[in-house]
Design a protein around this motif. Sequence first.
Motif, PDB file in Angstrom:
ATOM      1  N   THR A 120       0.826  -1.214   0.000  1.00  0.00           N
ATOM      2  CA  THR A 120       0.000   0.000   0.000  1.00  0.00           C
ATOM      3  C   THR A 120       0.856   1.259   0.000  1.00  0.00           C
ATOM      4  O   THR A 120       0.341   2.360   0.198  1.00  0.00           O
ATOM      5  CB  THR A 120      -0.965   0.023   1.207  1.00  0.00           C
ATOM      6  N   GLN A 121       2.142   1.089  -0.205  1.00  0.00           N
ATOM      7  CA  GLN A 121       3.095   2.199  -0.221  1.00  0.00           C
ATOM      8  C   GLN A 121       2.993   3.049   1.045  1.00  0.00           C
ATOM      9  O   GLN A 121       3.064   4.274   1.007  1.00  0.00           O
ATOM     10  CB  GLN A 121       2.904   3.038  -1.475  1.00  0.00           C
ATOM     11  N   GLY A 122       2.803   2.364   2.169  1.00  0.00           N
ATOM     12  CA  GLY A 122       2.773   3.030   3.462  1.00  0.00           C
ATOM     13  C   GLY A 122       1.457   3.687   3.832  1.00  0.00           C
ATOM     14  O   GLY A 122       1.347   4.287   4.899  1.00  0.00           O
ATOM     15  N   GLN A 123       0.452   3.559   2.973  1.00  0.00           N
ATOM     16  CA  GLN A 123      -0.844   4.165   3.291  1.00  0.00           C
ATOM     17  C   GLN A 123      -1.521   3.452   4.462  1.00  0.00           C
ATOM     18  O   GLN A 123      -2.247   4.069   5.222  1.00  0.00           O
ATOM     19  CB  GLN A 123      -1.766   4.139   2.071  1.00  0.00           C
ATOM     20  N   ILE A 124      -1.298   2.151   4.568  1.00  0.00           N
ATOM     21  CA  ILE A 124      -1.804   1.368   5.697  1.00  0.00           C
ATOM     22  C   ILE A 124      -0.587   0.912   6.481  1.00  0.00           C
ATOM     23  O   ILE A 124       0.294   0.223   5.956  1.00  0.00           O
ATOM     24  CB  ILE A 124      -2.632   0.147   5.220  1.00  0.00           C
ATOM     25  N   LYS A 125      -0.521   1.306   7.730  1.00  0.00           N
ATOM     26  CA  LYS A 125       0.647   1.040   8.563  1.00  0.00           C
ATOM     27  C   LYS A 125       0.576  -0.336   9.217  1.00  0.00           C
ATOM     28  O   LYS A 125      -0.499  -0.814   9.590  1.00  0.00           O
ATOM     29  CB  LYS A 125       0.788   2.102   9.659  1.00  0.00           C
ATOM     30  N   ARG A 126       1.732  -0.945   9.358  1.00  0.00           N
ATOM     31  CA  ARG A 126       1.826  -2.265   9.991  1.00  0.00           C
ATOM     32  C   ARG A 126       1.238  -2.259  11.401  1.00  0.00           C
ATOM     33  O   ARG A 126       0.651  -3.232  11.837  1.00  0.00           O
ATOM     34  CB  ARG A 126       3.273  -2.750  10.007  1.00  0.00           C
ATOM     35  N   GLU A 127       1.393  -1.135  12.095  1.00  0.00           N
ATOM     36  CA  GLU A 127       0.864  -1.041  13.461  1.00  0.00           C
ATOM     37  C   GLU A 127      -0.657  -1.135  13.487  1.00  0.00           C
ATOM     38  O   GLU A 127      -1.224  -1.613  14.465  1.00  0.00           O
ATOM     39  CB  GLU A 127       1.311   0.275  14.114  1.00  0.00           C
ATOM     40  N   SER A 128      -1.311  -0.678  12.433  1.00  0.00           N
ATOM     41  CA  SER A 128      -2.771  -0.773  12.344  1.00  0.00           C
ATOM     42  C   SER A 128      -3.217  -2.201  12.038  1.00  0.00           C
ATOM     43  O   SER A 128      -4.268  -2.637  12.480  1.00  0.00           O
ATOM     44  CB  SER A 128      -3.311   0.147  11.243  1.00  0.00           C
ATOM     45  N   LEU A 129      -2.411  -2.905  11.275  1.00  0.00           N
ATOM     46  CA  LEU A 129      -2.749  -4.263  10.868  1.00  0.00           C
ATOM     47  C   LEU A 129      -2.475  -5.289  11.959  1.00  0.00           C
ATOM     48  O   LEU A 129      -3.196  -6.272  12.099  1.00  0.00           O
ATOM     49  CB  LEU A 129      -1.947  -4.637   9.615  1.00  0.00           C
TER      50      LEU A 129
END
Length: 73
Positions: free
Chosen positions: A53-62
């Motif tokens: 997602t090219q950083g649009q969705i952060k790993r911390e959110s997932l």
Amino acid sequence: MKPAEAALAAAKIIGSQAEMARLLDVKPPTVSQWCSGERPIPAARAVQIETLTQGQIKRESLCPGFPWASAAA
């Protein structure tokens, strides 16, 4: 944002849940389970999704339960 919401948003950015499954080399039901909150998103997959997602969705959110701060150190 809950992990399932983040997964849904990521799938939308990528194009679809099926496309996200294809790019991650996982079965479509796995992505569906992530998006429904039925199954947690593994930390390694969260990193891959953040990249897709090219950083649009952060790993911390997932994958909020993973100790990201200490893993980066």
